[in-house]
Each structure stands twice: as structure tokens, then as C-alpha cells.
Design a protein around this motif. Structure first.
Motif, short mmCIF file in Angstrom:
data_model
loop_
_atom_site.label_atom_id
_atom_site.label_comp_id
_atom_site.label_asym_id
_atom_site.label_seq_id
_atom_site.Cartn_x
_atom_site.Cartn_y
_atom_site.Cartn_z
N GLN A 99 17.60 66.50 58.35
CA GLN A 99 18.67 66.12 57.43
C GLN A 99 19.77 65.47 58.24
OE1 GLN A 99 19.14 66.51 53.85
NE2 GLN A 99 20.66 65.03 54.51
N ILE A 100 20.07 64.23 57.93
CA ILE A 100 21.16 63.53 58.61
C ILE A 100 22.40 63.62 57.73
CG2 ILE A 100 22.00 61.28 59.39
CD1 ILE A 100 19.10 60.66 60.19
N VAL A 101 23.51 63.97 58.36
CA VAL A 101 24.79 64.09 57.68
C VAL A 101 25.83 63.39 58.55
CG1 VAL A 101 26.59 65.68 56.92
CG2 VAL A 101 24.21 66.32 56.68
N THR A 102 26.62 62.53 57.94
CA THR A 102 27.70 61.89 58.70
C THR A 102 29.03 62.25 58.06
OG1 THR A 102 27.68 59.79 57.48
CG2 THR A 102 26.15 60.00 59.33
N LEU A 103 30.03 62.43 58.92
CA LEU A 103 31.36 62.83 58.47
C LEU A 103 32.38 61.81 58.94
CD1 LEU A 103 31.10 66.56 59.57
CD2 LEU A 103 30.83 65.67 57.25
N SER A 104 33.04 61.18 58.00
CA SER A 104 34.09 60.22 58.33
C SER A 104 35.40 60.97 58.55
CB SER A 104 34.27 59.22 57.19
OG SER A 104 35.43 58.44 57.40
N ILE A 105 36.16 60.49 59.53
CA ILE A 105 37.49 61.06 59.74
C ILE A 105 38.58 60.08 59.30
CG2 ILE A 105 36.69 62.54 61.62
CD1 ILE A 105 38.37 60.58 63.47
N ASP A 106 38.19 59.05 58.54
CA ASP A 106 39.18 58.11 58.01
C ASP A 106 40.22 58.87 57.20
OD1 ASP A 106 38.44 55.30 58.72
OD2 ASP A 106 36.53 55.93 57.82
N LYS A 107 41.42 58.33 57.12
CA LYS A 107 42.49 58.99 56.37
C LYS A 107 42.23 58.97 54.87
CE LYS A 107 46.19 58.39 59.72
NZ LYS A 107 46.07 59.71 60.28
N GLN A 108 41.64 57.90 54.37
CA GLN A 108 41.36 57.76 52.94
C GLN A 108 39.86 57.59 52.72
OE1 GLN A 108 43.72 58.12 50.62
NE2 GLN A 108 45.18 58.43 52.28
N PRO A 109 39.28 58.31 51.77
CA PRO A 109 37.86 58.16 51.48
C PRO A 109 37.46 56.71 51.17
CG PRO A 109 38.71 60.09 50.35
CD PRO A 109 39.89 59.37 50.96
N GLN A 110 38.36 55.97 50.52
CA GLN A 110 38.01 54.60 50.14
C GLN A 110 37.73 53.73 51.37
OE1 GLN A 110 37.50 53.78 46.84
NE2 GLN A 110 36.50 52.03 47.80
N GLU A 111 38.41 54.01 52.49
CA GLU A 111 38.15 53.26 53.73
C GLU A 111 36.70 53.47 54.17
OE1 GLU A 111 42.63 53.54 55.67
OE2 GLU A 111 41.20 55.16 56.06
N ALA A 112 36.25 54.70 54.10
CA ALA A 112 34.87 55.03 54.48
C ALA A 112 33.88 54.43 53.49
CB ALA A 112 34.71 56.54 54.58
N ILE A 113 34.18 54.53 52.21
CA ILE A 113 33.31 53.98 51.17
C ILE A 113 33.15 52.47 51.37
CG2 ILE A 113 33.16 53.48 48.69
CD1 ILE A 113 34.54 56.29 48.30
N ASP A 114 34.26 51.77 51.59
CA ASP A 114 34.21 50.32 51.80
C ASP A 114 33.40 49.96 53.04
OD1 ASP A 114 35.80 50.07 49.55
OD2 ASP A 114 37.65 49.69 50.67
N TYR A 115 33.56 50.73 54.10
CA TYR A 115 32.83 50.51 55.35
C TYR A 115 31.33 50.64 55.11
CZ TYR A 115 31.15 51.53 60.10
OH TYR A 115 30.46 51.53 61.28
N LEU A 116 30.92 51.71 54.45
CA LEU A 116 29.49 51.93 54.18
C LEU A 116 28.92 50.79 53.33
CD1 LEU A 116 29.51 55.75 53.37
CD2 LEU A 116 28.72 54.66 55.48
N LYS A 117 29.67 50.39 52.32
CA LYS A 117 29.21 49.33 51.42
C LYS A 117 29.10 47.99 52.17
CE LYS A 117 30.16 47.41 46.88
NZ LYS A 117 31.04 47.41 45.73
N THR A 118 30.11 47.68 52.97
CA THR A 118 30.11 46.42 53.73
C THR A 118 28.90 46.32 54.64
OG1 THR A 118 32.52 46.27 53.67
CG2 THR A 118 31.42 45.06 55.44
N HIS A 119 28.52 47.44 55.25
CA HIS A 119 27.42 47.44 56.22
C HIS A 119 26.07 47.80 55.61
CE1 HIS A 119 30.08 46.67 59.57
NE2 HIS A 119 30.91 47.56 59.06
N GLY A 120 26.06 48.16 54.34
CA GLY A 120 24.80 48.51 53.67
C GLY A 120 24.20 49.83 54.13
N TYR A 121 25.04 50.75 54.61
CA TYR A 121 24.55 52.04 55.07
C TYR A 121 24.27 52.95 53.88
CZ TYR A 121 26.21 50.58 59.69
OH TYR A 121 26.40 49.90 60.85
N THR A 122 23.14 53.65 53.97
CA THR A 122 22.75 54.57 52.90
C THR A 122 22.61 56.00 53.38
OG1 THR A 122 20.41 54.08 53.29
CG2 THR A 122 21.56 52.74 51.62
N PHE A 123 22.89 56.25 54.67
CA PHE A 123 22.79 57.62 55.17
C PHE A 123 23.84 58.48 54.47
CE2 PHE A 123 24.90 55.12 58.65
CZ PHE A 123 26.20 55.56 58.48
#
Length: 176
Positions: A99-123
């Protein structure tokens, strides 16, 4: 030098209550502070995780599986180098007892969401939380990666960017 000695019985009742309140308060504060960082050989129980897509990965999802946990941030250049390899690992280990789990430490969840979407990450990705900080302890850097065996023991810990072949080799921990 003679050790300092203190007996609460030598002070008045009012002072005893203040001392007791201070000691108890310090204990509560200490319990709320993150534990020491996990190290190889330590045992951990992982909490559930609310993913950035709103779904919940229950703690039971980690039972009888090797868990790979990666801390990252959208602004981290080393994470930007490592995350494509984490995505490949995620794709390569689907259906295996990992099971792979990744934890963002960005201040706002939207920053992490945008990053994942921009790069096409699905983990699977969530935000670092108090429960995860308590479980894993204090981070030492970014990215930071843990491999946790089926028995909850930390099998490997990496602080800093890993090479692609090293991330790919984490698949060898399946079932350990």
C-alpha cells in the motif's frame, strides 16, 4: 555537587495545587508534541487517512500489507524528481500486497490537489495530520520515505531524494 531535591510536602496547600497543575499541564503538552522520528526497527500503527479526493483510506487498509509512506510538498524540487518514480512504483505494485501512501505538507490542500492534477499522479495522497505526525514522529527532511512491514516494523527509512532504480526496488518489499 549535591543533587537538587524537592518535596511537595514542604509547601502550602495552595502552592501544591499550583505545582500539581503545572506538572499535569506539562504532561498534557508533552503528550501533544510529536514523538521522536521513527527509525528502522521501530513498530508503528498507522491511522486512517482522508485522501485529497475526499475518500478515506481506513487503518485496516494497512493490515497484512507492506506500507510505503512518502512525505512530499508541491514546492519541493527533490520531491518533484522523486514523485514520477513513486507513480511508476504505484502502477507496478497494484494488486500486490503493498500500500503506497503519500502525505503532502503543503499549507493548503488545494496546492497539493493542483500539483497532483498537473502531473497526472494517481497514487494515494492525503495531507499530513496530527494523527500521522503522532504515528511517524518528527520529519527530518523532504522527501522522506518509510517502508513499514506487515508486522508494523519500520524496515527502511530514507530522508532525501532517491534515485529511480532505488524507488523501483521498493517493490521487493512486497509481503515483508
Amino acid at each position: 555537587m549535591k543533587p537538587l531535591s524537592f518535596s511537595i510536602h514542604h509547601v502550602g496547600a495552595c502552592t501544591r495545587r499550583r505545582v500539581l497543575a503545572a506538572v499535569l499541564g506539562a504532561g498534557v503538552m508533552a503528550a501533544a508534541w510529536p514523538a521522536q522520528a521513527l527509525e528502522v526497527g521501530d513498530t508503528v500503527m498507522l491511522p486512517s487517512l482522508t485522501l485529497l479526493d475526499g475518500k478515506t483510506l481506513p487503518a485496516s487498509a494497512f493490515k497484512d500489507r507492506t506500507v510505503i509512506v512518502e512525505y512530499w510538498a508541491s514546492w519541493c524540487p527533490f520531491c518533484a524528481q522523486q514523485n514520477p518514480h513513486v507513480q511508476k512504483l504505484y502502477e507496478a505494485t497494484r494488486g500486490k500486497p503493498i500500500q503506497i501512501v503519500t502525505l503532502s505538507i503543503d499549507k493548503q490542500p488545494q496546492e497539493a490537489i493542483d500539483y497532483l492534477k498537473t502531473h497526472g499522479y494517481t497514487f494515494p495522497a492525503g495531507m499530513e495530520s496530527d494523527a500521522w505526525r503522532t504515528a511517524l514522529g518528527k520529519r527530518r527532511g523532504l522527501p522522506e520515505l518509510y517502508v513499514i512491514g506487515r508486522n508494523g516494523k519500520v524496515l527502511r527509512k530514507e530522508v532525501g531524494e532517491m534515485f529511480g532504480e532505488d524507488v523501483a526496488a521498493l517493490a521487493d518489499y512486497a509481503g515483508k
